[in-house]
Design a protein around this motif. Structure first.
Motif, PDB file in Angstrom:
ATOM      1  N   GLN A 457     -95.571 -27.510  56.379  1.00 52.37           N
ATOM      2  CA  GLN A 457     -97.192 -26.961  56.412  1.00 52.37           C
ATOM      3  C   GLN A 457     -96.293 -25.216  56.694  1.00 52.37           C
ATOM      4  N   ILE A 458     -97.227 -24.272  55.693  1.00 55.55           N
ATOM      5  CA  ILE A 458     -96.888 -23.056  56.541  1.00 55.55           C
ATOM      6  C   ILE A 458     -97.870 -22.777  57.259  1.00 55.55           C
ATOM      7  N   ASP A 459     -98.445 -21.703  58.417  1.00 53.20           N
ATOM      8  CA  ASP A 459     -99.591 -22.371  59.482  1.00 53.20           C
ATOM      9  C   ASP A 459     -99.385 -20.512  59.730  1.00 53.20           C
ATOM     10  N   ILE A 460    -100.563 -19.926  60.181  1.00 54.14           N
ATOM     11  CA  ILE A 460    -100.921 -18.849  59.879  1.00 54.14           C
ATOM     12  C   ILE A 460    -100.534 -18.150  61.250  1.00 54.14           C
ATOM     13  N   LYS A 461     -99.720 -17.758  62.430  1.00 51.36           N
ATOM     14  CA  LYS A 461     -99.494 -17.533  63.603  1.00 51.36           C
ATOM     15  C   LYS A 461    -100.880 -16.355  64.450  1.00 51.36           C
ATOM     16  N   GLY A 462    -101.076 -16.549  65.254  1.00 52.63           N
ATOM     17  CA  GLY A 462    -101.708 -15.938  65.946  1.00 52.63           C
ATOM     18  C   GLY A 462    -103.368 -15.921  65.658  1.00 52.63           C
ATOM     19  N   SER A 463    -104.096 -16.982  65.038  1.00 56.05           N
ATOM     20  CA  SER A 463    -104.717 -16.960  64.174  1.00 56.05           C
ATOM     21  C   SER A 463    -105.935 -17.152  65.410  1.00 56.05           C
ATOM     22  N   SER A 464    -106.240 -17.325  66.353  1.00 59.28           N
ATOM     23  CA  SER A 464    -107.702 -17.396  67.028  1.00 59.28           C
ATOM     24  C   SER A 464    -106.914 -16.346  67.463  1.00 59.28           C
ATOM     25  N   ASP A 465    -105.627 -15.541  68.041  1.00 62.60           N
ATOM     26  CA  ASP A 465    -106.227 -14.100  68.619  1.00 62.60           C
ATOM     27  C   ASP A 465    -106.887 -12.782  68.005  1.00 62.60           C
ATOM     28  N   ALA A 466    -106.279 -13.384  66.664  1.00 67.30           N
ATOM     29  CA  ALA A 466    -106.580 -12.506  65.700  1.00 67.30           C
ATOM     30  C   ALA A 466    -108.435 -12.377  65.390  1.00 67.30           C
ATOM     31  N   ARG A 467    -108.863 -13.468  65.213  1.00 67.08           N
ATOM     32  CA  ARG A 467    -110.321 -13.661  65.439  1.00 67.08           C
ATOM     33  C   ARG A 467    -110.900 -13.144  66.293  1.00 67.08           C
ATOM     34  N   ASN A 468    -110.629 -13.540  67.916  1.00 72.71           N
ATOM     35  CA  ASN A 468    -110.650 -13.136  68.859  1.00 72.71           C
ATOM     36  C   ASN A 468    -110.991 -11.615  68.961  1.00 72.71           C
ATOM     37  N   ASP A 606    -106.074 -23.703  59.507  1.00 68.50           N
ATOM     38  CA  ASP A 606    -105.310 -21.923  59.701  1.00 68.50           C
ATOM     39  C   ASP A 606    -104.034 -21.514  58.735  1.00 68.50           C
ATOM     40  N   GLY A 607    -104.381 -21.800  57.295  1.00 62.78           N
ATOM     41  CA  GLY A 607    -103.210 -22.073  56.375  1.00 62.78           C
ATOM     42  C   GLY A 607    -103.124 -23.148  55.653  1.00 62.78           C
ATOM     43  N   VAL A 608    -101.653 -23.872  55.393  1.00 63.44           N
ATOM     44  CA  VAL A 608    -101.936 -25.186  54.292  1.00 63.44           C
ATOM     45  C   VAL A 608    -100.877 -26.124  54.885  1.00 63.44           C
ATOM     46  N   GLU A 609    -101.703 -27.008  54.961  1.00 61.80           N
ATOM     47  CA  GLU A 609    -100.351 -27.951  55.359  1.00 61.80           C
ATOM     48  C   GLU A 609     -99.992 -29.879  54.179  1.00 61.80           C
TER      49      GLU A 609
END
Length: 791
Positions: A457-468, A606-609
């Motif tokens: 997986q290539i996962d987006i870091k801190g996506s929840s914080d960015a959305r908030n 939030d990224g691609v698995e």
């Protein structure tokens, strides 16, 4: 049975006591207001000589004996002026014992009939015990556990139509006293209970039956919520799948609309609109009727409706009400087809409501009655609140119907990866053969054994914080825009409601800046939609405010109906990242399949698995060799490095700057997978193999043992494994890719903290080397690349 505690299992011993309310009157008896003091003294004098009123009553007959005194004590709470309007009772909680009530409540119960038994409808026996425990935790120990649920009565009215009444408890006159033998509750006990809601034995161990005394009474304020509950019931009825197959569905639906409209003898029907052929069609299902079509399966719209009703329903998409069918049939001289059809079914009044979305008409909701004038253009407006739910249900139903029209293999399975398509084709042929021979066809289980899994997986870091953060920014801008308009309106007209709105806006703004919560966005959106939007529509007529209000409405996104700037940038960024990463992975997969066929699937989150499975049973040939597995593992690691490079080359073009972290999970034992028909996807088989799925779901959030550092980090690839031989194998791949300048020289091997049911995991972590652009032959670490990009 006189003891009110008899046949009730509860941590409480109930005592009806008026001690707390009498203490209030003791204070009032010293009031400077002579009238209040005199009345308080009268109430206290009434209670003199009857110590049981303070000590507590457990015998229901004593409540009858002291009825007069109780009525005087509760007179202020049950005002004689409001008694015919308010619905109110005095009782003990979660118990059907009522010892004082308003005249309105008595009237409602009398109307319900002699056979009616009053009960709280949504109170399971076990829940009442636990609710009592949470009350004890709050009253006696200060632990506030929110287990509040709306309680209500269902009571039929004089016409037999079910009415819904919500109960709100006032517990101002209650005290809870632990017995000498009541176990002392500690924080440790509370923590244990939080994870054991269903363990009734544990609750009874902490709070044994009758270990506390409930002394006092509660006042129940009761409100008729029939309209709200009817709308909720309609929504619930429409949400469930396959409701049309349920025999009781339409019967319940009739009753819900009867409650909503307050009419006993009405029926509900539906007809579906076929836009291509301009026809109405019958809806198939248990008890489904169409009063417009009567006995026909389908009919042209022009043969079903007159021109006026056709334009009203199909063009204008508005309700069409007929208060007197016979009258209008006569006026039309029998030529209007809808009146003729309704009259043939002895229908005297009807409401036809268009089920329509932005794309046009979907169908017609038909509500009919055999009594004239009970259905009309006035009560048709009550349908406005329920039509959105009906529209959603019809949209879903139409989509489901379209799906059912697909070919049999699509009905039974899903789109199939080419590497395993041969197996599905084989089973589909057997299915068709059985069907042709008159046998009951069924898809056999499709499974592949002894295959090796690969996951990355290539996962987006801190996506929840960015959305908030994006949400906070948008809401703050929108609220400040509203605030400036209302301040200007207040300068023109000093209305207190403007001050209240400004206070609410300030509270929301403070909450956004200090403690943004998950439900903040929903609360603010509801506030704007319900309170602010109607106000701003009103303020449009104020000449001095029109430009400012129009500017505000111009900033609102038409599609999502909110200010959608920062959130759009975030959503666009996520969509771009997923699109580009998935596209690159798909391109590389074409090359990998040429090397050796294997199963592949990817998911955008939030990224691609991606999942890959390789083995003899998938290829259908005697060609598999472990060398192909090793090759695919090396290919995966190399592609992950290329995806990292591709991402950071594109990052400066993204609306929002986000980082990613890459991970590969190694599982060195072969396993079995099978296709799950219910979920339309492959899944692992067996308890041992399930461990692989558990690790997949949890490992990216794992910490390095003894630290609070996540194993996945931006700028690095993390290779998770559990066996020494995996470590040796992947270190070879890492060193090879170091020689190719894909990876840096900072290899580290770390142990992971144990996950639930999974222990002994380790990770190889190594930094990715990046290029500044495609033609750049220099290599950069993550930190170097960020400096170069920002330079």
């Amino acid at each position: 049975m006189n003891d009110i505690n008899e046949n009730i299992e509860s941590p409480f011993t109930l005592k009806v006591s008026f001690d707390q309310i009498l203490k209030h009157y003791e204070v009032l008896s010293k009031s400077d207001d002579e009238f209040i003091a005199a009345k308080a003294c009268r109430v206290l004098k009434t209670a003199e000589g009857y110590p049981e009123l303070r000590d507590g009553i457990i015998n229901s007959q004593d409540l009858v004996t002291r009825e007069k005194e109780i009525r005087i004590i509760l007179q202020d709470s049950f005002s004689p002026i409001l008694t015919k309007n308010e619905i109110k009772t005095a009782s003990v909680p979660f118990h059907n014992l009522i010892f004082n009530s308003s005249e309105r409540f008595k009237s409602i119960i009398e109307t319900a009939g002699d056979d009616f038994e009053l009960q709280i409808k949504n109170m399971p026996e076990d829940d009442s015990y636990i609710i009592a425990c949470t009350i004890i935790l709050s009253f006696c120990y200060g632990y506030h556990i929110n287990f509040k649920r709306p309680f209500y009565y269902e009571i039929p009215d004089a016409n037999g139509i079910m009415q819904y009444y919500k109960i709100l408890y006032n517990a101002d006159f209650v005290e809870i006293i632990p017995s000498k033998n009541a176990p002392k509750i500690t924080q440790e006990d509370v923590d244990e209970l939080l994870d054991n809601f269903d363990n009734m034995e544990m609750w009874k161990e902490k709070f044994p039956p009758n270990s506390y005394t409930f002394k006092g009474f509660v006042i129940s304020n009761i409100f008729n919520i029939t309209d709200d509950q009817s709308i909720s019931n309609i929504k619930s009825s429409l949400i469930g799948e396959d409701k049309r197959k349920d025999k009781s569905f339409m019967e319940d639906f009739h009753q819900i609309f009867q409650s909503l409209l307050g009419l006993k003898d009405i029926k509900v029907g539906f007809s579906i609109y076929n836009e291509k052929e301009d026809t109405f069609e019958h809806v198939y299902g248990e008890g489904m009727n169409s009063f417009l079509l009567n006995h026909l399966d389908t009919n042209d719209c022009s043969d079903t409706l007159c021109k006026v009703s056709y334009n009203r329903l199909l063009k204008e998409k508005k309700f069409y009400a007929v208060s007197d069918v016979d009258k209008f049939h006569k006026l039309s001289k029998g030529k209007a087809p809808q009146y003729k059809t309704l009259k043939e079914q002895h229908i005297k009044s009807a409401i036809l409501a268009p089920i329509a979305n932005e794309n046009g008409l979907l169908g017609i909701l038909e509500i009919v009655s055999e009594r004239p004038k009970v259905l009309n253009s006035i009560n048709a407006n009550k349908l406005k609140d329920v039509m959105p739910f009906i529209v959603s249900a019809v949209e879903r139903s139409k989509n489901e119907e379209q799906n059912l029209i697909e070919a049999i293999i699509q009905q039974e399975c899903t789109s199939i990866h080419p590497s395993v398509n041969w197996r599905f084709e084989k089973e589909a042929k057997i299915f068709i053969k059985d069907q042709f021979n008159g046998n009951k066809p069924s898809f056999n289980k499709i499974a592949f054994e002894n295959i090796y899994p690969l996951y990355g997986q290539i996962d987006i870091k801190g996506s929840s914080d960015a959305r908030n953060w994006a949400t906070q920014q948008d809401l703050t801008i929108q609220l400040n825009g509203i605030k400036s308009i209302i301040e200007a309106a207040f300068d023109i007209e000093k209305l207190p409601i403007y001050e209240q709105y400004l206070y609410q806006i300030e509270a929301f703004l403070e909450g956004l800046s200090t403690h943004f919560q998950v439900d903040s966005e929903q609360q603010i959106s509801v506030f704007i939609k319900q309170d602010i939007d109607p106000l701003l529509e009103h303020l449009l007529v104020v000449e001095s405010l029109r430009t400012q209000v129009e500017s505000y409405f111009g900033s609102i996104d038409d599609k999502v109906d909110v200010l959608y700037n920062h959130r759009k940038e975030y959503d666009d960024t996520i969509a771009l990242i997923n699109k580009e990463m998935a596209s690159l992975l798909d391109q590389k997969q074409v090359e990998a399949q040429v090397m050796y066929p294997h199963y592949f699937e990817r998911f955008k989150t939030d990224g691609v698995e991606h999942n890959m499975y390789i083995g003899e049973s998938i290829t259908k040939e005697n060609s598999f060799n472990p060398i192909y597995l090793y090759n695919l593992r090396l290919w995966q690691l190399q592609v992950m490095c290329e995806m990292e490079n591709s991402f950071y080359l594109m990052q400066p073009n993204f609306p929002v700057k986000l980082d990613v972290a890459s991970m590969i999970l190694v599982f060195n034992q072969p396993l079995s997978i099978s296709f799950r028909m219910d979920e339309k996807q492959f899944d692992v088989d067996g308890t041992y193999n399930a461990r692989y799925e558990i690790v997949k779901k949890r490992v990216d959030k794992a910490y390095i043992k003894g630290t609070k550092e996540r194993v996945t980090q931006k700028g690095k690839i993390s290779i998770i494994y559990s066996q020494k031989q995996d470590e040796i194998e992947y270190l070879r791949y890492v060193k090879f890719l170091q020689s190719k300048k894909y990876l840096d020289n900072d290899i580290e091997i770390v142990e992971l903290q144990d996950l639930q049911a999974v222990t002994g995991l380790k990770a190889i972590r190594v930094s990715v080397l990046y290029h500044k652009d495609k033609d750049d032959q220099s290599f950069y670490t993550y930190e170097d690349l960020m400096k170069e990009i920002s330079a």
